[in-house]
Each structure stands twice: as structure tokens, then as C-alpha cells.
Design an enzyme around this catalytic site. Structure first.
Site, PDB file in Angstrom:
ATOM      1  N   LYS A 153       0.839  -1.205   0.000  1.00  0.00           N
ATOM      2  CA  LYS A 153       0.000   0.000   0.000  1.00  0.00           C
ATOM      3  C   LYS A 153       0.876   1.258   0.000  1.00  0.00           C
ATOM      4  O   LYS A 153       0.646   2.195  -0.751  1.00  0.00           O
ATOM      5  CB  LYS A 153      -0.949  -0.018   1.218  1.00  0.00           C
ATOM      6  CG  LYS A 153      -2.044  -1.084   1.105  1.00  0.00           C
ATOM      7  CD  LYS A 153      -2.857  -1.274   2.393  1.00  0.00           C
ATOM      8  CE  LYS A 153      -3.823  -2.453   2.243  1.00  0.00           C
ATOM      9  NZ  LYS A 153      -4.637  -2.731   3.432  1.00  0.00           N
ATOM     10  N   GLN A 163      -4.468  -1.618   9.765  1.00  0.00           N
ATOM     11  CA  GLN A 163      -4.403  -2.933   9.133  1.00  0.00           C
ATOM     12  C   GLN A 163      -4.917  -4.019  10.084  1.00  0.00           C
ATOM     13  O   GLN A 163      -4.542  -4.058  11.258  1.00  0.00           O
ATOM     14  CB  GLN A 163      -2.951  -3.232   8.697  1.00  0.00           C
ATOM     15  CG  GLN A 163      -2.782  -4.511   7.906  1.00  0.00           C
ATOM     16  CD  GLN A 163      -3.441  -4.464   6.524  1.00  0.00           C
ATOM     17  OE1 GLN A 163      -3.663  -3.410   5.948  1.00  0.00           O
ATOM     18  NE2 GLN A 163      -3.774  -5.621   5.991  1.00  0.00           N
ATOM     19  N   ASP A 205     -11.017   2.750   4.400  1.00  0.00           N
ATOM     20  CA  ASP A 205     -11.338   1.322   4.302  1.00  0.00           C
ATOM     21  C   ASP A 205     -12.853   1.101   4.253  1.00  0.00           C
ATOM     22  O   ASP A 205     -13.314   0.015   3.885  1.00  0.00           O
ATOM     23  CB  ASP A 205     -10.792   0.575   5.536  1.00  0.00           C
ATOM     24  CG  ASP A 205      -9.527  -0.210   5.250  1.00  0.00           C
ATOM     25  OD1 ASP A 205      -9.322  -0.608   4.084  1.00  0.00           O
ATOM     26  OD2 ASP A 205      -8.759  -0.440   6.195  1.00  0.00           O
TER      27      ASP A 205
HETATM   28  N1  GUN Z   1      -6.808  -6.970   6.335  1.00  0.00           N
HETATM   29  C1  GUN Z   1      -7.201  -7.705   5.276  1.00  0.00           C
HETATM   30  N2  GUN Z   1      -7.795  -6.923   4.364  1.00  0.00           N
HETATM   31  C2  GUN Z   1      -7.787  -5.668   4.852  1.00  0.00           C
HETATM   32  C3  GUN Z   1      -8.258  -4.419   4.367  1.00  0.00           C
HETATM   33  O1  GUN Z   1      -8.835  -4.281   3.286  1.00  0.00           O
HETATM   34  N3  GUN Z   1      -8.021  -3.348   5.176  1.00  0.00           N
HETATM   35  C4  GUN Z   1      -7.414  -3.456   6.374  1.00  0.00           C
HETATM   36  N4  GUN Z   1      -7.269  -2.347   7.106  1.00  0.00           N
HETATM   37  N5  GUN Z   1      -6.976  -4.609   6.854  1.00  0.00           N
HETATM   38  C5  GUN Z   1      -7.159  -5.701   6.093  1.00  0.00           C
END
Ligand code: GUN
Length: 292
Positions: free
Chosen positions: A53, A97, A120
Site C-alpha cells: 500500500k 491494518q 477502508d
Molecule cells: N486486512 C485484510 N484486508 C484488509 C483491508 O482491506 N483493510 C485493512 N485495514 N486490513 C485488512
């Protein structure tokens, strides 16, 4: 033999479009969008995703900030970090995350994020808006799948979509988006989960299957209809001594056999995963525009 839904190429295309927007913003003297990510602990998969990311931000000219916290961090300390990010005017959006260590209540943490910065789309306010078809941040994985269907011009209107898995971040929002009015959308959706009886009987009637289960090679050719569209959200690390990393990323779909029967299929890796990152960047651009 099926057509591959190339998430890698499509995500590169989206990133290129965003990168051009950033170039234009900077040329007119404006600052670029700014995304922050909070990573708690040292989980290998989470490190990889967050790293990806941050690198993607850099690639397209966004500002990015990575905040790393020890896995011994208390819930209150994490909430304090979130409070600081909520009030940071230089930041358009941020993510925490997942998963978080067991001593931290994920729900409490996600609810503490300012919905205007929740790129998110996990906060109840944003999830509610999504469910009502209002403009908001749509969770990046289901958003990426919808975008992939859109860019490949796959018409799912009136078709039977079967979603496997009811997680808050993939299965549940996916079921809502597929059934929503819109293009793509208007599907007739069945949301299946661990208590579903006769799953294979249901998936065999599906024109489109979205599997977000996390069980390697779960969806086999005998479970699907000829020419179904198959979307694989699984990304399980399966130990493999022959691989330099010691594992291989494996999807929910038994790819080699299913690809012979499907009309369109997402590979793993290179399918849904890269799309998730592209849509997070897209959500960050939306947050930026609302913010400026
Ligand atoms: N863990 C797995 N997928 C995601 C996501 O799309 N966002 C976040 N913050 N954590 C994750």
C-alpha cells in the site's frame, strides 16, 4: 477455457489514471493526497500488504505515512494514535491494518476512526451508507471486484451471484453491492457461510461465484456451472519448501481445473489482491477531494 480477469493490469491502469490526476494537482500548486497506515505487530502477511500500500502511494505521487506499533501496544495507546490521526489536517485518510492482536477489540478501534477519514469503509456510518447506496468509501476488496467486473464489461444483471463467506470486510459488503441497483449490479444474491447446507448444490446454480473463505482450493470444478464467472478472494499462505519464501499464496479456487470450465476467472496472485490496493488509493482520492 476461460478469460483471465487480470487484476494486476487493471490495477496498474487505475493507478496510472490516479497518477495523472496527482500530476495535474501538483502542476496547479496543490498538495497531493495523503494516506496513512497503522500496522500493529509483525505479522508477515500484514507487513507485505501494508508495504504494498505504501509503495503504491509513492508510485503514484501520494504522500504516505506508515505508523508501526509494537504488538504489546495497549488498546488505549492505539486509540490515542487514532485520535491523533483523526485530528491531523494534513491527512486525507488512514487505515488500521487487520487483524489486530487478540487483546485489542477490533470493533472499538474501527469505530474510533473518523468516518470522513475511514478510507477502508469499515466504520458503521460508512457501511450503512454503502448499504443504502449512498456515496461513501466502499471497502476496497468488494469495490475492487465490482470495478473489475465493470472494466471487463461483465453483465451480471438478473444473474445468480453466490458469495462464499460473510465477513464484514468482504462477503457481507460484496453481497450488498452485487444486488444493488447499478452497473455492475442487479444480481440475485445468495450469501453462503460455514453453516450453509448443500453448498455445492447452490454454487452449481451460480452465474458468478465470489469466494472469500480462506480455504485453499475449496472451490472445485464439480461445484460450478459451465461458463460461470469465478472471483477468488482467497490469499492463504501454504507452506512449500520448494519455494524460496517457504510458502505459496493459494486461492480458494482450484484454479487449474476450474479455469477449464469458467468463462472468466481471477488468478491468485494477480487478481483481486492488486485491485484492493488500487481501490484504497481511489478512496483516498475521494477523501482528498472532499477535504479540499
Ligand atoms: N486486512 C485484510 N484486508 C484488509 C483491508 O482491506 N483493510 C485493512 N485495514 N486490513 C485488512
Amino acid at each position: 477455457m476461460s478469460t483471465i480477469l487480470d487484476g494486476k493490469a487493471t490495477s496498474n491502469q487505475i493507478k496510472e489514471e490516479l497518477s495523472q490526476e496527482v500530476t495535474a494537482l501538483k502542476a496547479s500548486g496543490k498538495r497531493p493526497p495523503h494516506l496513512a497506515a497503522v500496522l500493529v505487530g509483525n505479522d508477515g502477511a500484514s507487513l507485505t500488504y501494508v508495504g504494498s500500500k505504501v509503495r503504491s502511494c509513492e508510485k503514484i505521487g501520494y504522500d504516505s505515512t506508515l505508523i508501526r506499533l509494537e504488538d504489546t501496544v495497549t488498546q488505549d495507546e492505539l486509540l490515542e494514535t487514532i485520535h491523533t490521526l483523526n485530528n491531523d489536517d494534513t491527512l486525507d485518510g488512514f487505515i488500521v491494518q487487520l487483524p489486530l492482536p487478540k487483546h485489542i477489540d477490533e470493533e472499538v478501534v474501527l469505530h474510533a476512526i473518523n468516518p470522513d477519514k475511514d478510507v477502508d469503509g469499515f466504520h458503521p456510518t460508512n457501511f450503512g451508507k454503502m448499504a443504502l447506496g449512498m456515496e461513501t468509501f466502499i471497502p476496497a476488496t468488494p469495490f475492487g471486484i465490482m470495478e473489475l467486473l465493470h472494466r471487463y464489461k461483465l453483465d451480471i444483471s438478473g444473474k445468480h451471484a453466490v458469495v462464499i463467506g460473510r465477513s464484514h470486510i468482504v462477503g457481507r459488503p460484496m453481497s450488498i453491492l452485487l444486488s444493488d441497483k447499478g452497473n455492475p449490479g442487479n444480481a440475485t444474491v445468495t450469501l453462503t457461510h460455514s453453516r450453509t447446507q448443500n453448498l455445492a448444490e447452490i454454487t452449481k446454480t451460480a452465474d458468478i461465484v465470489v469466494s472469500a473463505l480462506g480455504v485453499p482450493n475449496f472451490v472445485t470444478a464439480d461445484m460450478i456451472k459451465q461458463d460461470a464467472i469465478i472471483i477468488d478472494v482467497g490469499i492463504t499462505r501454504v507452506p512449500d519448501e520448494n519455494h524460496p519464501k517457504g510458502y505459496v499464496i493459494t486461492g480458494d479456487v482450484a484454479y487449474d481445473e476450474v479455469k477449464e470450465k469458467a468463462s472468466f476467472i481471477t488468478p491468485v496472485p494477480g487478481g483481486v489482491g492488486p485491485m484492493t490496493i488500487a481501490m484504497l488509493l481511489q478512496n483516498t482520492m475521494l477523501a482528498y477531494k472532499r477535504n479540499s
